[in-house]
Design a protein around this motif. Structure first.
Motif, mmCIF file in Angstrom:
data_model
loop_
_atom_site.group_PDB
_atom_site.id
_atom_site.type_symbol
_atom_site.label_atom_id
_atom_site.label_comp_id
_atom_site.label_asym_id
_atom_site.label_seq_id
_atom_site.Cartn_x
_atom_site.Cartn_y
_atom_site.Cartn_z
ATOM 1 N N ASP A 64 35.686 51.282 34.801
ATOM 2 C CA ASP A 64 36.083 52.415 35.636
ATOM 3 C C ASP A 64 37.165 53.301 35.022
ATOM 4 O O ASP A 64 37.396 54.406 35.498
ATOM 5 C CB ASP A 64 36.589 51.913 36.995
ATOM 6 N N THR A 65 37.859 52.799 33.998
ATOM 7 C CA THR A 65 38.962 53.558 33.412
ATOM 8 C C THR A 65 38.826 53.605 31.895
ATOM 9 O O THR A 65 37.986 52.925 31.312
ATOM 10 C CB THR A 65 40.330 52.924 33.766
ATOM 11 N N GLU A 66 39.689 54.391 31.285
ATOM 12 C CA GLU A 66 39.758 54.440 29.828
ATOM 13 C C GLU A 66 41.041 53.786 29.328
ATOM 14 O O GLU A 66 41.497 54.036 28.209
ATOM 15 C CB GLU A 66 39.682 55.895 29.363
ATOM 16 N N GLU A 67 41.617 52.919 30.156
ATOM 17 C CA GLU A 67 42.845 52.234 29.763
ATOM 18 C C GLU A 67 42.636 51.430 28.485
ATOM 19 O O GLU A 67 41.604 50.767 28.321
ATOM 20 C CB GLU A 67 43.291 51.277 30.879
ATOM 21 N N PRO A 68 43.598 51.464 27.557
ATOM 22 C CA PRO A 68 43.513 50.602 26.376
ATOM 23 C C PRO A 68 43.462 49.136 26.785
ATOM 24 O O PRO A 68 43.939 48.764 27.864
ATOM 25 C CB PRO A 68 44.811 50.916 25.625
ATOM 26 N N VAL A 69 42.923 48.309 25.920
ATOM 27 C CA VAL A 69 42.758 46.898 26.245
ATOM 28 C C VAL A 69 44.093 46.234 26.566
ATOM 29 O O VAL A 69 44.181 45.405 27.472
ATOM 30 C CB VAL A 69 42.055 46.158 25.087
ATOM 31 N N VAL A 70 45.142 46.598 25.868
ATOM 32 C CA VAL A 70 46.446 45.990 26.136
ATOM 33 C C VAL A 70 46.902 46.293 27.561
ATOM 34 O O VAL A 70 47.483 45.427 28.237
ATOM 35 C CB VAL A 70 47.500 46.473 25.104
ATOM 36 N N ASN A 71 46.639 47.503 28.047
ATOM 37 C CA ASN A 71 46.997 47.841 29.427
ATOM 38 C C ASN A 71 46.136 47.090 30.427
ATOM 39 O O ASN A 71 46.616 46.636 31.473
ATOM 40 C CB ASN A 71 46.862 49.342 29.649
ATOM 41 N N ALA A 98 44.817 44.164 30.020
ATOM 42 C CA ALA A 98 45.310 42.789 30.048
ATOM 43 C C ALA A 98 46.538 42.660 30.943
ATOM 44 O O ALA A 98 46.645 41.725 31.754
ATOM 45 C CB ALA A 98 45.634 42.312 28.630
ATOM 46 N N ASN A 99 47.454 43.608 30.839
ATOM 47 C CA ASN A 99 48.684 43.551 31.640
ATOM 48 C C ASN A 99 48.410 43.813 33.116
ATOM 49 O O ASN A 99 48.930 43.100 33.995
ATOM 50 C CB ASN A 99 49.695 44.568 31.112
ATOM 51 N N ILE A 100 47.599 44.818 33.412
ATOM 52 C CA ILE A 100 47.313 45.166 34.808
ATOM 53 C C ILE A 100 46.601 44.022 35.516
ATOM 54 O O ILE A 100 46.860 43.733 36.696
ATOM 55 C CB ILE A 100 46.464 46.454 34.878
ATOM 56 N N GLU A 158 46.674 37.765 46.670
ATOM 57 C CA GLU A 158 47.827 38.658 46.777
ATOM 58 C C GLU A 158 48.628 38.733 45.475
ATOM 59 O O GLU A 158 49.278 39.747 45.191
ATOM 60 C CB GLU A 158 48.746 38.162 47.909
ATOM 61 N N ASN A 159 48.544 37.671 44.655
ATOM 62 C CA ASN A 159 49.484 37.555 43.540
ATOM 63 C C ASN A 159 48.874 37.297 42.170
ATOM 64 O O ASN A 159 49.609 37.131 41.205
ATOM 65 C CB ASN A 159 50.478 36.417 43.841
ATOM 66 N N TYR A 160 47.541 37.266 42.049
ATOM 67 C CA TYR A 160 46.941 36.844 40.783
ATOM 68 C C TYR A 160 47.291 37.764 39.610
ATOM 69 O O TYR A 160 47.247 37.351 38.450
ATOM 70 C CB TYR A 160 45.421 36.745 40.902
ATOM 71 N N ASP A 161 47.630 39.024 39.886
ATOM 72 C CA ASP A 161 47.948 39.945 38.792
ATOM 73 C C ASP A 161 49.429 39.883 38.405
ATOM 74 O O ASP A 161 49.898 40.673 37.592
ATOM 75 C CB ASP A 161 47.552 41.380 39.150
ATOM 76 N N GLU A 162 50.145 38.925 38.988
ATOM 77 C CA GLU A 162 51.527 38.657 38.611
ATOM 78 C C GLU A 162 51.585 37.323 37.861
ATOM 79 O O GLU A 162 50.580 36.619 37.738
ATOM 80 C CB GLU A 162 52.428 38.592 39.856
ATOM 81 N N LYS A 163 52.746 36.962 37.382
ATOM 82 C CA LYS A 163 52.918 35.669 36.721
ATOM 83 C C LYS A 163 53.086 34.604 37.787
ATOM 84 O O LYS A 163 54.141 34.489 38.421
ATOM 85 C CB LYS A 163 54.137 35.692 35.797
ATOM 86 N N ILE A 164 52.024 33.841 38.046
ATOM 87 C CA ILE A 164 52.094 32.786 39.062
ATOM 88 C C ILE A 164 51.745 31.452 38.413
ATOM 89 O O ILE A 164 51.041 31.392 37.407
ATOM 90 C CB ILE A 164 51.153 33.055 40.249
#
Length: 294
Positions: A251-258, A260-262, A199-205
């Protein structure tokens, strides 16, 4: 991610000892087979029943699955096919737990699976038979881009199941009424931690957040997680983030920095370091390696 298995080899070790070992996806198309004994493995397992019905024994519970259904369960729960009817065939999909939890499916859907429920899709489509044939053909070509596409389509199919109507066999409810400590003895606290991480791995835990969900002492919870999953909590969280990042890179063309954040990494440099260490290439090299196979 790109190495698949086509059958599950039974092991003598108990359910607690196999959780961290099953890191490969799997696909199997076959005539149903009655099993002499229960077995278990660490995958999330999907069974499609085309032109046949089946009887299962799952953690001591007898269930009947009608023809033309798709079921989903966590295969760490001892399970056995005890009978089948019809002249059809089955398609089994085996999904590594880390990859499955990185798909960010609805919390209740994940929770039911981790606590031993069998979920039944009430909307099996005519196209499911066709698409599983396509998956089989794509995987036989051993093409990395097609393999990644198959994983993406499986993820979409399970997400559809999670947001549409699905039913259960009330195994979790029955378990609660029987007041047993856990469907698989000793694993309930790990299930709680896995559910929290999913539920939370993509947040700061922090590790304290994860272990705190159990009510156990931090050190005991950490040792329990490590013993069951064969990996530390920190490493497991990073694996989920890596699985998510790989999917985003494909699946996306998101830049690497995005990306990493997502995916929940605290910084781009940390993302690069972990990605390089685990996959022996940079995120951009990974993305390029998939594109080049087109």
């Amino acid at each position: 991610m790109l190495n698949w298995i086509n059958r599950i080899i039974p092991r003598e070790s108990g359910p607690l000892e196999v959780q961290g070992e099953d890191a490969k996806f799997g696909f199997q198309k076959h005539t149903p087979q009655i099993m002499e004994h229960s077995h278990w493995h660490g995958h999330i397992e999907i069974n499609y029943l085309f032109g046949c019905s089946a009887s299962y024994l799952i953690n001591g519970n007898h269930i009947e699955v009608p023809e033309g259904k798709m079921i989903l369960f966590w295969a760490s729960i001892p399970h056995q096919m005890t009978d089948y009817q019809g002249d059809g065939y089955m398609v089994n999909l085996y999904l590594p737990l880390q990859a499955f939890l990185s798909w960010k499916l609805p919390h209740r859907f994940i929770e039911l699976l981790l606590y031993g429920e069998v979920l039944v899709s009430e909307s099996l489509y005519e196209s499911d038979r066709l698409v599983t044939d396509i998956w089989e053909n794509d995987l036989n070509k051993d093409d990395p881009q097609l393999t990644v596409q198959v994983i993406s389509e499986i993820r979409s199919r399970i997400n559809r199941m999670a947001i549409e109507n699905f039913t259960t066999f009330d195994l979790v409810e029955s378990h609660c009424k029987s007041k047993k400590s856990s469907i698989v003895s000793g694993i309930s606290h790990v299930q709680t931690m896995l559910s929290y991480i999913a539920e939370n791995y993509d947040e700061k835990i922090t590790i304290e957040h994860v272990t705190g969900a159990t009510g156990l002492h931090k050190n005991y919870a950490m040792k329990l997680f490590n013993r069951v999953m064969k990996i530390s909590i920190k490493q497991y969280v990073n694996q989920l983030r890596l699985q998510h990042a790989q999917a985003l890179l494909v699946d996306t063309e998101e830049p690497v920095v995005n990306v990493a954040n997502i995916a929940g990494f605290g910084s781009v440099s940390r993302f690069y370091d972990i990605f390089q260490k685990e996959l022996h290439m940079s995120p951009l090299e990974f993305r390029s390696s998939i594109i080049k196979t087109n």
